[in-house]
Design a protein around this motif. Structure first.
Motif, short mmCIF file in Angstrom:
data_model
loop_
_atom_site.label_atom_id
_atom_site.label_comp_id
_atom_site.label_asym_id
_atom_site.label_seq_id
_atom_site.Cartn_x
_atom_site.Cartn_y
_atom_site.Cartn_z
N LEU A 90 0.82 -1.22 0.00
CA LEU A 90 0.00 0.00 0.00
C LEU A 90 0.86 1.27 0.00
O LEU A 90 0.52 2.25 -0.64
N ARG A 91 1.97 1.22 0.71
CA ARG A 91 2.88 2.37 0.68
C ARG A 91 3.31 2.64 -0.77
O ARG A 91 3.33 3.75 -1.23
N ARG A 92 3.64 1.55 -1.46
CA ARG A 92 4.12 1.73 -2.83
C ARG A 92 2.99 2.17 -3.75
O ARG A 92 3.22 2.85 -4.73
N ALA A 93 1.78 1.72 -3.44
CA ALA A 93 0.65 2.07 -4.29
C ALA A 93 0.24 3.53 -4.11
O ALA A 93 -0.22 4.16 -5.05
N HIS A 94 0.41 4.06 -2.91
CA HIS A 94 -0.18 5.37 -2.63
C HIS A 94 0.84 6.47 -2.34
O HIS A 94 0.45 7.60 -2.06
#
Lengths: 432, 386
Positions: free
Chosen positions: A73-77
């Motif tokens: 999620l960190r990488r997605a957002h």
């Protein structure tokens, strides 16, 4: 591009991962339960304690998968994608993981504590944080290494002794590189210098004076005094961090990872020079990477590693945190862990301390590609409430890299899920 | 026609997924006609239960619930050893001389009894992990032979198993990785891959490789059998070496329930290899089955066994001389056990593997003793070749 790196780490606050210092409580608890249980094994009380141990283990296992979700999620957002890529790069460079017991689940907490805070600082600080971290000490058996002439050795006889594992990997992998100017004597002397570095679950790192080898040690021609403290260890690590071979080794690894399997030698020299001139100031080294022409060659670069591919799919589909965070352990395994393993990457478990290979050929194998395609076809509809219009998605996911073939395929597929799968499988999405 | 429902469920979370007892198969083409299959049993097989030394006077004392021998129905092998009943289907192979065992063997690994380190050392093939070998012994074998190339089909792959890891080219495939796309999706996939010739070639390989996963009746076979069938298919073609692992051997409790299942899977695998390496190929094949270490001689308090030292190596194939339980038997008396608890290893398991490779691939002793298995003492010829 770099300015985001200096700002607050907002994405880590939004998607928290437990740092190792807090994770340790689980190890303390396991240790206490083990101790209690050893006295009452085979009794109902012992059985109850065993169940309690299993609960601690289960919670850690579930949290580990939760941290995989947070990492994705960190990488997605994130608005600072480079930060997440650097975390991955350094976590791989300083590969470490638990081998037995609850510490097996501590890899993300290790990365959170030893890698993430030091991304833009000096390499020597990053090196020190990783090499002295309990997870690393455990992974490379340092915490049990005893100087041959130490107090502990005299007490225990020959049952235990020096372990060169960490010393060797520090020279070979973390600093100078395998072709670096060191020999077996340097490994041995560094191992003797390291003897004493240990940890305890209830307090973290601990230097054990009784494990420390008396007398001075000479590594790469420099002699470090034999005081039973961390001072000579720090001095040796600082000298290794400042060695020209280290600059060259790190420069090349960065170029290979961020640009190409076979980077322009001029780029490597440019990075190595900046590393040396700035005393290993990592922010400046990244700046050197971004400012060099070779980093901006047109065309596609390296193949994404499985974790990059999965994370970038989440990003392209703008997958909501609410979709990932409630997933059960089983769903995380079947949706992410297992598919990534089929793609060739068992998350956070590379075979050895040298981390994952970089060569595209290692990843884009028949099996690896099949697994990517299969996941790309099936996963997206589980990740978003409704799939986007594929003709739209080609542009979101690929931008100017959308070839005519992909645009055609996205419109010609029989179903939305196949169309999305085709876009995610195409070379422009598989590479970066 | 779309992506099959089974495949879809399999992938994203709704089915019983495929077998967890399976890891990818690695292949390497070689310049020989003989074939070698190496199977790693991860978790430490209890050699004393698989090949039961019922003739040893100390045996009945050591195993209470795990008693073995012909009295409880284990097929007798040679009057001293009996085979675990779960492997009874292998008895015809034994009788034909296609299956043999070597008892009381181990790697040089001692004392810490960690799966992690034990398997690493088994696959590194060195004397100790401190030597820091980054490649596996099967890859080093390939490195010593001129003219080895990856089967062209796998040229850009590399081994996933430590055993096959290294500089010699090795390809990977898992029988679970079959590509199942609708014809239309496949056609479009071909089209989009044309932007990258290398990826396009890999896609075509993947299409070729898919397909060994159904039996004659069109039914999907269990994972371990698919693995063996796929290995056989490749070995009939260009591949000469295949390696894979089977899990499920760490039987700390209720071994009488857990071990038979694992042994049945192993028997299935060996029978599938024999069946599908049709005709003369089986007679050119050697199969070596190894595990990281044995288990305690004495049964523990939870009807299982704990991590030990000496164990058994299993071998099969028409190229090898089976029908014998080799190895020097140390005895199971208290004083004969290693540290009073484990079967004492009487010989380095690497020596047997080396003799088999020597027989199959005509490698010289020096290469084996210095390159493939540094530090191994080949010793006397155990006469394992036909």
């Amino acid at each position: 591009m770099l300015s985001g790196l200096h700002g607050p780490d907002e994405i880590a606050e939004r998607f928290p991962i437990q740092p190792f210092d807090d994770f340790r409580a689980r190890m303390v608890e396991m240790q206490a339960l083990y101790k209690k249980r050893s006295k009452v094994r085979g009794t109902p009380e012992g059985e109850a304690l065993r169940k309690q141990q299993n609960l601690v283990k289960k919670a850690a296992r579930q949290d580990m998968l939760g941290w995989l979700g947070q990492t994705l999620l960190r990488r997605a957002h994130t608005k600072t994608a480079l930060r997440e890529r650097l975390v991955y790069f350094w976590a791989d460079h300083f590969t470490a993981y638990g081998k037995a017991g609850v510490i097996k689940r501590a890899t993300s907490p290790y990365i959170e504590e030893a890698i993430r805070p030091h991304l833009t600082g000096r390499f020597s600080d990053l090196l020190f944080a990783c090499v002295t971290h309990p997870v690393m000490l455990h992974f490379l058996d340092q915490h049990k290494s005893i100087g041959p002439n130490s107090v502990a050795a005299a007490r225990r006889g020959k049952s235990r002794g020096l372990n060169e594992n960490l010393a060797r990997e520090v020279l070979e992998l973390h600093t100078l590189g395998v072709d670096g100017p060191y020999n077996q004597t340097d490994v041995r002397e560094l191992a003797e210098l390291f003897a004493g570095m240990s940890f305890q679950p209830n307090r973290g790192f601990k230097f054990r004076k009784d494990y420390s080898e008396p007398g001075a040690e000479t590594v790469l021609g420099t002699t470090y005094d034999g005081k039973p403290t961390m001072a000579p260890v720090r001095a040796a690590l600082d000298d290794l961090a400042a060695h020209p071979a280290t600059a060259q080794h790190i420069a090349r690894k960065l170029a290979v990872h961020f640009v190409s399997d076979d980077p322009d030698p001029a780029l490597v020299t440019h990075l190595a020079t900046r590393f040396r001139e700035t005393d290993g100031d990592l922010a400046q080294v990244y700046q050197a990477l971004l400012e060099h022409d070779a980093a901006w060659q047109p065309g596609l670069g390296n193949a994404k590693l499985p974790v990059d591919f999965v994370a970038s799919t989440l990003r392209a589909l703008n997958v909501a945190p609410e979709r990932i965070q409630p997933l059960t352990e089983k769903e995380m395994r079947q949706g992410f862990l297992r598919p990534m393993a089929m793609m060739g990457q068992i998350w956070q478990l590379p075979i050895g301390p040298d981390g994952w290979p970089e060569e595209d050929g290692h990843w884009l194998t028949p099996q690896g590609l099949s697994a990517r395609i299969t996941w790309a076809m099936a996963a997206p509809e589980q990740l978003v409430p409704s799939l986007p219009d594929p003709r739209e998605f080609v542009r979101t996911a690929l931008g100017s890299y959308a070839s005519e073939a992909v645009q055609f395929a996205a419109g010609a597929a029989e179903s939305k899920s196949e169309a999305i799968g085709l876009v995610l499988s195409c070379p422009a999405f598989q590479k970066r | 026609m779309t992506l099959s429902r089974r495949r879809l469920l399999n992938l994203i979370g709704c089915s019983a997924a495929a077998s967890p007892f399976l890891t990818p198969v690695s292949f390497a083409a070689g310049p020989w006609d003989n074939r070698l299959v190496v199977i790693i049993l991860r978790g430490a097989l209890d050699g004393l239960d698989a090949v039961q030394p019922y003739g040893d006077p100390a045996w009945p004392e050591l195993r209470r619930t795990l008693a073995g021998g012909p009295e409880i129905g284990s097929p007798d092998l040679d009057g001293f050893f009996a085979l675990h009943p779960a492997m009874r289907p292998l008895m015809p192979m034994w009788a034909a001389g296609d299956l043999g065992f070597v008892h009381a063997v181990s790697t040089p690994y001692r004392d810490k009894r960690s799966h992690f380190d034990g398997q690493d050392l088994l696959e590194a093939g060195t004397m100790s992990l401190a030597e820091g070998a980054r490649d596996g012994w099967l890859n080093r074998l390939l490195q010593t032979v001129p003219g080895v190339s990856g089967d062209t089909a796998y040229a850009i792959g590399r081994g996933d198993m430590y055993l096959l890891r290294g500089s010699a080219p090795v390809a990977n495939w898992s029988a679970e990785a079959d590509l199942t796309l609708s014809p239309q999706a496949l056609r479009l996939m071909e089209l989009v891959m044309q932007d990258d010739p290398k990826m396009h070639a890999v896609l075509q390989e993947a299409e070729l490789l898919a397909g060994a996963d159904v039996d004659a009746g069109g039914k999907r076979r269990p994972g371990h059998i698919r693995t063996a069938a796929f290995a056989a298919e490749r070995l009939r073609s260009d591949a000469r070496i295949a390696a894979f692992s089977l899990n499920g051997w760490d039987t700390h409790q209720d071994q009488h329930r857990a071990l038979p299942k694992a042994l049945e899977r192993l028997a299935d695998v060996l029978l599938t290899l024999k069946e599908e390496l049709t005709g003369p190929v089986w007679n050119k094949t050697g199969v070596v089955v190894m595990t990281e270490f044995g288990r305690t001689a004495r049964e523990n308090g939870t009807r299982g066994t704990d991590h030990g030292t000496g164990g058994v190596m299993i071998y099969a194939g028409g190229a090898l001389r089976g029908g014998q339980v080799g190895g020097a038997w140390p005895g199971l008396g208290q004083a004969e056990l290693y540290q009073g608890r484990d079967l004492e290893p009487t010989r380095d398991v690497r020596a047997y593997a080396a003799w088999i490779m020597r027989g199959l691939f005509s490698l010289d002793a020096t290469t084996l003793e210095t390159k493939v298995f540094p530090g191994v003492d080949l010793g006397d010829d155990p006469r394992m070749m036909r």
